[in-house]
Every structure is written in structure tokens, then in C-alpha cells.
Enzyme design. Structure first.
Site, mmCIF file in Angstrom:
data_model
loop_
_atom_site.group_PDB
_atom_site.id
_atom_site.type_symbol
_atom_site.label_atom_id
_atom_site.label_comp_id
_atom_site.label_asym_id
_atom_site.label_seq_id
_atom_site.Cartn_x
_atom_site.Cartn_y
_atom_site.Cartn_z
ATOM 1 N N HIS A 34 0.961 -1.299 -0.114
ATOM 2 C CA HIS A 34 0.180 0.082 0.049
ATOM 3 C C HIS A 34 0.952 1.454 0.143
ATOM 4 O O HIS A 34 0.576 2.270 -0.625
ATOM 5 C CB HIS A 34 -0.751 0.116 1.323
ATOM 6 N N GLN A 58 -18.083 -6.659 -0.839
ATOM 7 C CA GLN A 58 -17.196 -7.394 -1.491
ATOM 8 C C GLN A 58 -16.812 -8.781 -0.989
ATOM 9 O O GLN A 58 -16.279 -9.415 -1.496
ATOM 10 C CB GLN A 58 -16.130 -6.688 -2.244
ATOM 11 N N ASP A 148 -3.503 -7.512 -7.520
ATOM 12 C CA ASP A 148 -4.873 -7.939 -7.575
ATOM 13 C C ASP A 148 -5.108 -7.479 -9.084
ATOM 14 O O ASP A 148 -5.832 -6.720 -9.725
ATOM 15 C CB ASP A 148 -5.612 -6.791 -6.946
#
Length: 279
Positions: A34, A58, A148
Site C-alpha cells: 500500500h 465485496q 490484484d
């Protein structure tokens, strides 16, 4: 900041100074992956908003919403240290107020891999919350991790199809020294599971090692990866070779193919991927 109104006011003030706005969406439990996104946003733009929101829409009913790691005070310090100007940490009610009834479904890249195994609602939840963040912040650029990979494709399709004026920047996967892709869920691993989990990255390495040219078959690439996972007693949820552009199934490496893997190691569901390229 907790409220949409406060974030919009802060962004409006920055825009009055002709500042370029960067957005880094996160679910918190920040790690170096991050922070690399925040630092990239800091380098590219003038005003950086980091969102911290564990998005309930989600998560499937049997997933780890309740147990997902949360550490807001620590996250705030880390985000500021990496260059964030605003940390937006709204409540669920702020994002999904009473009566909220809109869902965005992105077709074409959500039916396979995580879309198949986590259920169709997963990427609907991702697309809906990201669209809301884009409406709230109106960023010039938004930053996502290549770990991702499917999510990045979903967001790119969302932006393209809805003509949202934001540049999507995919940043490289950040790994631990032993190769394990950084993930907030790595905290679930005990020491033995942590060692076994490194097999995901080693499987990707083994797959790349058998690629000798564009005609290298998908079967040989997948077999090499499966052997490494089997040696670590890991039964993958999926291990698939797909187009990096639209996730269509591929049968050879061609100009590059995405090898994607997901597996449960102990309580942790881990994902990883690599673009396989002809040598």
C-alpha cells in the site's frame, strides 16, 4: 476524515490551487505494498487522498469480513508518512446510507478466476465502491496494485465503459524478501503456513523457467507450477493461464500471458500472478 462532505471540501480547496489529485483506495491494514502506491501517487500528483474502508459488499457470507485486520491509528500514521494529504475513513453508513440500492456490474472480466470462486457479488461490490470513491474524490489518477490483476482489469473496464475521467495506474507487486506477495491477510499465517505460502511465488518462478518461446504450451507452464504447489501440500483454488488484456483462456504464451493463482493456506486465502513472457 469521516464524511464525504469534508473530503469533497478538501479536494475542492486543492483544486482551487490547480493541484492534481491522486487517490489510493485501500481496506486498511496497510503494508509496504500500500505504501508503495501512496508514494507513487505522491510523486505523480499534488494532493493525495487515501481511502480506508473495509467494504462489506465485496465479502461473501462465508468470508472474513468480521476478522479482517483493522488498525486505523497505525494506518493513519503510515499513510501520512508515505505522503497522504487526506485519510478518508468513512463508516459503512456514510458509504451505504439507508435505502442504498444501486449496484454496478462490470461484464467480460468478472466471470472467471476470483469472480467464479468468490461469487458474482465480489466484483459488483468492488466496482460499486470504487465508482463511489471516484465520484467523491474525482481524482485525476488512481493507484492499484498489480497483485490484484483481475481487479485492475475490472476497474479499467469500469472507467472505460462509464467514461470516468481518471487515469488508472497499476503498480508492481511488492514482495517479502522470501518472495511472498505482501497482503493484509498474511497476518493469518502461522510460521509453518508462512513458509508453505512462499510456494505461490516459487510456482510462478518455476512456470516462467519452462517458457522457451511464444509457442510454449499452457499445459507445460501449468504443470511446472502445479508441481511446486503440490510439494508444499497446497491445492490451489485456481491456477490458470489467461490473456492479460481480457482474461480470455489461452493455450500458449504468445506475446505474454497472465498466470494467476489463488490458494488457501491455513485461514488465509492468498492470490498471486505473473505475466509469463517468451524468453
Amino acid at each position: 476524515m469521516r464524511s464525504i462532505a469534508d473530503v469533497r471540501a478538501a479536494v475542492a480547496e486543492a483544486r482551487s490551487r490547480d493541484a492534481a489529485i491522486g487517490l489510493v483506495p485501500t481496506m486498511g491494514a496497510l503494508h509496504e505494498g500500500h505504501l508503495s502506491l501512496i508514494r507513487r501517487a505522491r510523486a505523480d500528483t499534488d494532493f493525495v487522498v487515501v481511502s480506508l474502508f473495509v467494504n462489506p459488499t465485496q465479502f461473501a457470507a462465508n468470508e472474513d469480513l468480521g476478522a479482517y485486520p483493522r488498525s486505523e491509528e497505525r494506518d493513519a500514521a503510515l499513510a501520512a508518512g508515505a505522503g497522504a494529504d487526506v485519510l478518508f475513513a468513512p463508516s459503512v453508513e456514510e458509504i451505504y446510507p439507508s435505502g442504498f440500492a444501486t449496484t454496478i456490474h462490470v461484464g467480460g472480466v468478472t466471470e472467471v478466476l476470483d469472480g467464479e470462486h468468490r461469487g458474482p457479488a465480489h466484483f459488483d461490490g468492488v466496482a460499486t465502491v470504487v465508482a463511489k470513491l471516484f465520484q467523491i474524490v474525482a481524482p485525476d489518477s488512481a493507484y492499484f496494485g498489480q497483485k490484484d490483476a483481475q481487479q485492475v482489469l475490472v476497474i479499467r473496464r469500469l472507467v472505460r465503459d462509464l467514461d470516468i475521467p481518471v487515469r488508472i495506474v497499476a503498480c508492481p507487486t511488492v514482495r517479502e524478501p522470501d518472495g511472498l506477495a505482501m497482503s493484509s491477510r498474511n497476518v493469518y499465517l502461522d510460521p509453518d503456513e508462512r513458509r508453505r505460502a512462499t510456494a505461490l511465488n516459487r510456482a510462478l518462478d518455476a512456470a516462467q523457467a519452462v517458457v522457451t518461446g511464444p509457442q510454449t504450451s499452457a499445459a507445460s507452464v501449468l504443470d511446472a507450477a502445479r508441481r511446486v504447489l503440490a510439494d508444499a501440500a497446497i491445492d490451489p483454488e485456481y491456477l490458470e493461464l489467461r490473456s492479460p488484456h481480457d482474461l480470455a483462456e489461452v493455450h500458449s504464451i504468445g506475446d505474454g500471458a497472465l498466470l494467476a493463482v489463488a490458494a488457501r493456506v491455513g485461514r488465509a486465502r492468498l492470490i498471486d500472478n505473473r505475466i509469463m513472457e517468451a524468453q
